[in-house]
Each structure stands twice: as C-alpha cells, then as structure tokens.
Design a protein around this motif. Structure first.
Motif, PDB file in Angstrom:
ATOM      1  N   TYR A  62      -5.141  -0.061  -7.298  1.00 56.65           N
ATOM      2  CA  TYR A  62      -5.876   1.193  -7.293  1.00 56.65           C
ATOM      3  C   TYR A  62      -7.247   0.943  -7.891  1.00 56.65           C
ATOM      4  O   TYR A  62      -7.368   0.417  -9.004  1.00 56.65           O
ATOM      5  CB  TYR A  62      -5.122   2.256  -8.103  1.00 56.65           C
ATOM      6  N   LEU A 116      -7.156   2.649  -2.576  1.00 57.61           N
ATOM      7  CA  LEU A 116      -6.262   1.502  -2.697  1.00 57.61           C
ATOM      8  C   LEU A 116      -6.889   0.328  -1.943  1.00 57.61           C
ATOM      9  O   LEU A 116      -7.370   0.486  -0.822  1.00 57.61           O
ATOM     10  CB  LEU A 116      -4.882   1.844  -2.117  1.00 57.61           C
ATOM     11  N   THR A 133       0.828  -1.202   0.000  1.00 57.63           N
ATOM     12  CA  THR A 133       0.000   0.000   0.000  1.00 57.63           C
ATOM     13  C   THR A 133       0.864   1.254   0.000  1.00 57.63           C
ATOM     14  O   THR A 133       0.574   2.226  -0.710  1.00 57.63           O
ATOM     15  CB  THR A 133      -0.966   0.006   1.202  1.00 57.63           C
ATOM     16  N   THR A 186      -1.787  -4.827  -3.759  1.00 55.80           N
ATOM     17  CA  THR A 186      -2.600  -3.641  -3.533  1.00 55.80           C
ATOM     18  C   THR A 186      -2.864  -3.057  -4.903  1.00 55.80           C
ATOM     19  O   THR A 186      -1.951  -2.913  -5.711  1.00 55.80           O
ATOM     20  CB  THR A 186      -1.870  -2.613  -2.645  1.00 55.80           C
ATOM     21  N   ALA A 188       2.237   1.639  -3.520  1.00 57.95           N
ATOM     22  CA  ALA A 188       1.166   2.082  -4.424  1.00 57.95           C
ATOM     23  C   ALA A 188       0.853   3.556  -4.213  1.00 57.95           C
ATOM     24  O   ALA A 188       0.651   4.308  -5.178  1.00 57.95           O
ATOM     25  CB  ALA A 188      -0.091   1.236  -4.206  1.00 57.95           C
TER      26      ALA A 188
END
Length: 166
Positions: free
Chosen positions: A153, A160, A104, A151, A107
């Motif tokens: 989008y 996320l 996460t 993770t 990302a």
C-alpha cells in the motif's frame, strides 16, 4: 451488494464483537481506581482500532475464497501502523500475473477491513504489504522459502503497487 463487501462487513462486525467482549470481560469503563490506571489506554479500545494479527487474518480469510493453489494466509503486525501479510502457495505460481492478482486481492481485502475498523491508512501513513511465497527444497534438500513478489500500500498515492521479487 457484492459478496466480498458483505464478508468484509461481517469481519468488521467480528472485530466489534471482540472489542465489546474485551470491554465487558476486562476492566470496566468506570473511573480508574489508581492514578497509574488513568494514564493507561483501555486495551479494548486499542484492540478495536488496532486489530491484532489474528483479528486481521480472520477478516481477510472471511473476505476471500481460498484458492486451491493457496496453502495459507498469515499476518504479522509490527506495530499499530505496520501489517505484513504472507500468501503461501502450495506449489510455484504459473506467472507473475497470478502473483500480482492474488497479492493485490488480499491487500485490497485487508485494507478494506482496516478502513471498516475506523482506520485511515493514508493519513496514518500505514505500511501494508502482501508477500507471495512458497516453501521448497533447495538442491541439497535444505528447506527454503522462495519469494515471488509483493503488493504494498502506497499511502502517498492511496494505491496498491505490485513489484516482482528480484
């Protein structure tokens, strides 16, 4: 200002410098010399808007402090709207919580870099995912890649979402 924000801004500055160098060293912005050139997009303009895997990887690496448990972060670009990042662990992570936190964070930095480069991930319906993995040996010694989770989008909710690997 948070150090991560400063590093992402520095990464965007790197992308901008690369685009300017491409424009300066490549074809000039003057009128096209042939009709076929008129229909071709300027490569430097596309690079500034659509970062290459190397450019996005550099932004992510500048925006994060590599942890000891991480071996590498790499980026694959399928097309102008699809980015797949790979977090490779040196050894298996301790928990899914660790994988969720790490993927996460990566990302979030990648998404921020794309936004700073002028992209609108939700409106463009972009696919951005961070897969966590490690390279191991199977029972027979054959090399294998173990996936722990990802993770991604979600452009519909502009958020996320983490999902452990099956």
């Amino acid at each position: 200002m948070d150090w991560k924000v400063k590093v992402v801004i520095a990464g965007v500055a790197v992308l901008t410098v690369i685009a300017v160098l491409d424009r300066t060293l490549g074809r000039s912005e003057s009128a096209p010399s042939t009709p076929s050139e008129a229909s071709q997009p300027n490569p430097s303009a596309v690079a500034a808007i659509h970062p290459t895997s190397e450019q996005l990887q550099e932004v992510v690496r500048l925006g994060l402090k590599m942890r000891e448990s991480w071996q590498d972060i790499s980026v694959d670009v399928d097309d102008a709207r699809s980015y797949r990042l790979w977090l490779t662990y040196r050894k298996p992570p301790k928990s899914h919580g660790e994988v969720e936190r790490d993927s996460t964070e990566i990302a979030r930095v990648a998404l921020s870099g794309l936004v700073q480069a002028g992209r609108n991930p939700a409106a463009e319906r972009m696919a951005i995912s961070v897969w966590a993995r490690s390279h191991e040996s199977g029972e027979t010694g054959k090399p294998l890649t173990r996936l722990y989770g990802r993770t991604r989008y979600d452009f519909n909710s502009d958020s996320l979402v983490y999902k452990p690997a099956d």
